[in-house]
Design a protein around this motif. Sequence first.
Motif, PDB file in Angstrom:
ATOM      1  N   CYS A 127      47.433  39.465  69.617  1.00  0.00           N
ATOM      2  CA  CYS A 127      48.012  38.324  68.894  1.00  0.00           C
ATOM      3  C   CYS A 127      49.532  38.354  68.978  1.00  0.00           C
ATOM      4  CB  CYS A 127      47.562  38.348  67.444  1.00  0.00           C
ATOM      5  SG  CYS A 127      48.273  37.018  66.477  1.00  0.00           S
ATOM      6  N   THR A 128      50.119  37.202  69.300  1.00  0.00           N
ATOM      7  CA  THR A 128      51.567  37.115  69.429  1.00  0.00           C
ATOM      8  C   THR A 128      52.215  36.605  68.144  1.00  0.00           C
ATOM      9  OG1 THR A 128      51.678  34.829  70.087  1.00  0.00           O
ATOM     10  CG2 THR A 128      51.102  36.386  71.782  1.00  0.00           C
ATOM     11  N   GLU A 129      51.381  36.355  67.145  1.00  0.00           N
ATOM     12  CA  GLU A 129      51.857  35.847  65.855  1.00  0.00           C
ATOM     13  C   GLU A 129      52.569  34.508  65.991  1.00  0.00           C
ATOM     14  OE1 GLU A 129      54.045  39.084  64.052  1.00  0.00           O
ATOM     15  OE2 GLU A 129      52.392  40.478  64.429  1.00  0.00           O
ATOM     16  N   CYS A 130      52.177  33.729  66.995  1.00  0.00           N
ATOM     17  CA  CYS A 130      52.883  32.472  67.242  1.00  0.00           C
ATOM     18  C   CYS A 130      52.507  31.399  66.235  1.00  0.00           C
ATOM     19  CB  CYS A 130      52.591  31.965  68.654  1.00  0.00           C
ATOM     20  SG  CYS A 130      50.878  31.425  68.877  1.00  0.00           S
ATOM     21  N   GLY A 131      51.327  31.512  65.637  1.00  0.00           N
ATOM     22  CA  GLY A 131      50.932  30.562  64.607  1.00  0.00           C
ATOM     23  C   GLY A 131      50.414  29.237  65.112  1.00  0.00           C
ATOM     24  N   CYS A 174      47.466  28.708  65.970  1.00  0.00           N
ATOM     25  CA  CYS A 174      46.156  28.582  65.316  1.00  0.00           C
ATOM     26  C   CYS A 174      46.325  28.028  63.907  1.00  0.00           C
ATOM     27  CB  CYS A 174      45.481  29.945  65.277  1.00  0.00           C
ATOM     28  SG  CYS A 174      46.509  31.255  64.597  1.00  0.00           S
ATOM     29  N   CYS A 203      44.764  28.813  70.569  1.00  0.00           N
ATOM     30  CA  CYS A 203      45.372  30.111  70.892  1.00  0.00           C
ATOM     31  C   CYS A 203      45.698  30.225  72.381  1.00  0.00           C
ATOM     32  CB  CYS A 203      44.471  31.258  70.477  1.00  0.00           C
ATOM     33  SG  CYS A 203      45.243  32.840  70.860  1.00  0.00           S
ATOM     34  N   ILE A 230      42.320  34.082  71.733  1.00  0.00           N
ATOM     35  CA  ILE A 230      41.850  34.877  70.597  1.00  0.00           C
ATOM     36  C   ILE A 230      40.872  34.046  69.784  1.00  0.00           C
ATOM     37  CG2 ILE A 230      42.635  35.785  68.358  1.00  0.00           C
ATOM     38  CD1 ILE A 230      45.162  36.737  69.878  1.00  0.00           C
TER      39      ILE A 230
HETATM   40  S1  SF4 Z   1      47.390  31.255  68.213  1.00  0.00           S
HETATM   41 FE1  SF4 Z   1      47.077  32.524  66.430  1.00  0.00          FE
HETATM   42  S2  SF4 Z   1      45.694  34.127  67.128  1.00  0.00           S
HETATM   43 FE2  SF4 Z   1      46.555  33.203  68.954  1.00  0.00          FE
HETATM   44  S3  SF4 Z   1      48.336  34.437  69.412  1.00  0.00           S
HETATM   45 FE3  SF4 Z   1      49.061  32.740  68.179  1.00  0.00          FE
HETATM   46  S4  SF4 Z   1      49.030  33.542  66.088  1.00  0.00           S
HETATM   47 FE4  SF4 Z   1      47.783  34.925  67.328  1.00  0.00          FE
END
Ligand code: SF4
Lengths: 440, 265
Positions: A309-313, A315, A384, A388
Motif C-alpha cells: 500500500c502506498t497510502e495514496c488514498g 480507495c 487502487c 490491492i
Molecule cells: S488505493 Fe488505497 S489500498 Fe491502494 S495503494 Fe492507495 S491507499 Fe493503498
Amino acid sequence: MGLSNLLFILIFLACVVWFTINVRKIRRNILLGKEVVINDRKPERWKKMFMIAIGQSKMVKKPVSGILHILVYLGFVIINIEVLEIIIDGIAGTHRIFASPLGSVYDFLIGSFEILALLVLVAVIIFLIRRNLLNIKRFGFREMLGWPKTDANIILIVEVLLMTAFLSMNATDQILQARGEAHYVEAGMYPISSFLIPFFESYSSSSLIAIERGMWWFHIVGILLFLNYLPYSKHFHIILAFPNVYYSKLEQKGAFDNMESVRKEVEMMFDPAADPYAAPVEPASEPERFGAKDVQDLSWKSLMDAYSCTECGRCTQQCPASQTGKLLSPRKIMMDTRDRLEEVGKNIDKHGKDYSDGKSLLGDYIQEEELWACTTCNACVEACPVSINPLSIIMEMRRSLVMEDSKIPQELTGMLTNMENNGAPWQFSPTDRANWVNES
Amino acid sequence: MSDTTTLKVNTMADLMAKGEKPEILFWVGCAGSFDDRAKKITRSLVKILNSIDVNFAILGTEESCTGDPAKRAGNEFLFQMQAMTNIQVLNGYEVKKIVTTCPHCFNTLKNEYPSLGGEYDVMHHSQFLQQLLQEGRLKIEGGSFQGKKISFHDPCYLGRGNGEYEAPRKLIEELDADLVELKRCKTKGLCCGAGGAQMFKEAEKGTKEINIERMDDVEEAKPDIVAVGCPFCMTMMTDGVKNKEKEDSIKVYDLAELIAEGNSL
Ligand code: SF4
Ligand code: SF4
C-alpha cells in the motif's frame, strides 16, 4: 586499493546486508498469512502486471498526479543505471568507467539522466506542495496524521536532495574536466548541470574536487540509505507493486470466494449417503478459524497487499462510506493490517514464534463499526493503482465476527433468521412468492 | 395507475409436467417477488417477454434467496445452504440459461454458484434485452421517453462487479432518449448505499446517507429520469429523490419499465 575504496566497499556491503535482512523479515511476515495457491493463468497475470505496475494504467486515471508519478518512476528507474557506474567506480577507484567503452552513447545517457533528474525534481516539488500546502482531501484523513505524513515528506525531500547532489556533482565534474584535472576524463553531456557552472566556477580546483567528491559520496550513500529506508516505509511499494499486481485477483470483482471449510460441512449435510452418526473425519490438526481476527488468519496475499500500500488514498476517496463521514476508510484497513503485522513480526523477533501479545487486528486496530459500514461496492478495489483488495480483508473480518463471535448488528440477525426460516431476507411466506403474477 | 395486464407465466414444474423446457429461466429474486415497487419491474420484464413470445419459466414457490445478503453479511454457512438448495432445484430441472433483474442474484448465480456445482449461463436483464434487440426479436420504441434526459445509475454488482457498463446504456439510447451521464459513473460509479447487506440495516454513524450523497450527482446532471437496473438501487434512488422533494421532476424507473412503457405494454 585506496582507503576510500575500502570504505566504500564496507558501506556498500553493510547496506546490502541490512537491506537483505529487512526484506527477508518482510517475506517471513507475509508468509505468516494463510496459504492460498495462486499459480493459474500466468500469461494473463504477466499482462496485468505489465499494464498496471509497469504501464501504470491506473495511475493516469488521475492525470495530474498520475503523470507526475510516471516521471518520478521513470527517472528513478533510469537514473539508477548511473548508480551501477557509481558502484563500480567506488569499488575499483575508477572515474566514469563507462565513458570510454560507451563513447557517444555515454554522452547521450548522461544527458538524458540530467533531463530526467530535472523533471523528477520538478515533479517532487509539486508533490511536496500538494501534500503540504494544498488542501487535498484524500491526504487529510485521520489515518494520515503523524508518521504517515512525515514518511511521505521524508521520501520527497530525500529525492530533492539526491537529485540536487547528482546535478551539482556533474556541474563540478564538468569544470574539472575542462580544466584538464587528472582523473577527470572528458566525457558526458550536461544539458542541465551546465547551468550550475556559474555557481562553482570561481572555486579553486582543489575545492571543486572536494565538492565533487562530497556530492558523489552524498549521492551514493544517500541512495544506499534510501534503499534501506524502504522496508520501514510505504515506499516499499516500488518493489512489491510488481508481484502484488501479478498475484492479484483475476476473477470478476463481484465474485467472492466460497469458503472450502464450510463447503465440506454443507456438502455432508446435503449428501443423502452420509451417515449422520459417523464420527467426523476431521484431521487431527487444529480446526481452522472462520474468517480473520488477526493478521495470521488473512491470506498471504492480503498481507502482501498491506506491504504494497502506498497510502495514496485513492480507495478512500472513492469509498461511499468514507465519503459520507463513516468511520470506515479502506486505506486505514490496509495501514492497520501492515502496522499490526509489523508488530507481530517484532514480537517474533523478540520473544520467538509462539509468543502472543493478546492483541489482534480486529478489536485493537480495526473496529466493528468500520467493518459494518462497507457496502461491498468494490470502488476501493477498482481505484487502487497497485491492485490491492481492502474488501477481502473486510469480508474475512465480518466472517470472523459472525461465524466465530456471533457479533452482528441486530437488524442483520433478523434478516438472516428470515432467510433461514422462509428463504427470503424479509418475513414473507415462500408460498406467496409468485403472487406478483396475478396482482395488479 | 393500476396494471390490469394478464401475464402468461409458467413455472418450471408446469412445463416439466408437459415434458417441455423453456428457453430461459427467469430468476425473479426476493425483491422482485415481495417488494411492491420491485414487483412492477418483474411484471414489466414479463410483459416484454410475453409481447415477443419468449419462452420462459419461473421457479415460483421453489425459488429461494440466492444467499447473497447472508454471504456479504459474513454468514458463509447460510449462504452455502441456500446455494446448495437452489442448485439442487436448478439442476433437477436441467436449467441452462438464467435471466434475472437483480444484479446481486446475477452476480451470485454467475460467479459463486459454479464452484458449488451450479453452472449456468447467467444474464442480467439488460444484457438479455440487448441480445434480443440485436437478434431482431425485440423492438424498442421509446414512446413518451423519446428525447427525455435519462441518467443511468450503475449498480455496483453489474458494473464494477462484473464489468457490464454498455448493455444498459445501449437500451437507453435505443429509446431515442438523451443519455446524460452522472458525474460519478461506470468504473467510478457511486454505490446507492444498499449493497453488502446494508439494505437490511441502518447505516453507521456518519455525516450523510449514501443515497443523499448520490443526489448531488443527480441534481448536477438534471435528468428527467434516473434509470436503474437493480431493485435495491430503485429503493435507494427513489428515497433519495423524495428526500430532495424532487419526485415531481425526476422519476426513477428500471430499464425494463422504460422499455415496457415505451412500447405501450
Ligand atoms: S488505493 Fe488505497 S489500498 Fe491502494 S495503494 Fe492507495 S491507499 Fe493503498
Ligand atoms: S467495498 Fe467497502 S471499503 Fe471498498 S469502497 Fe466500497 S464501501 Fe468502501
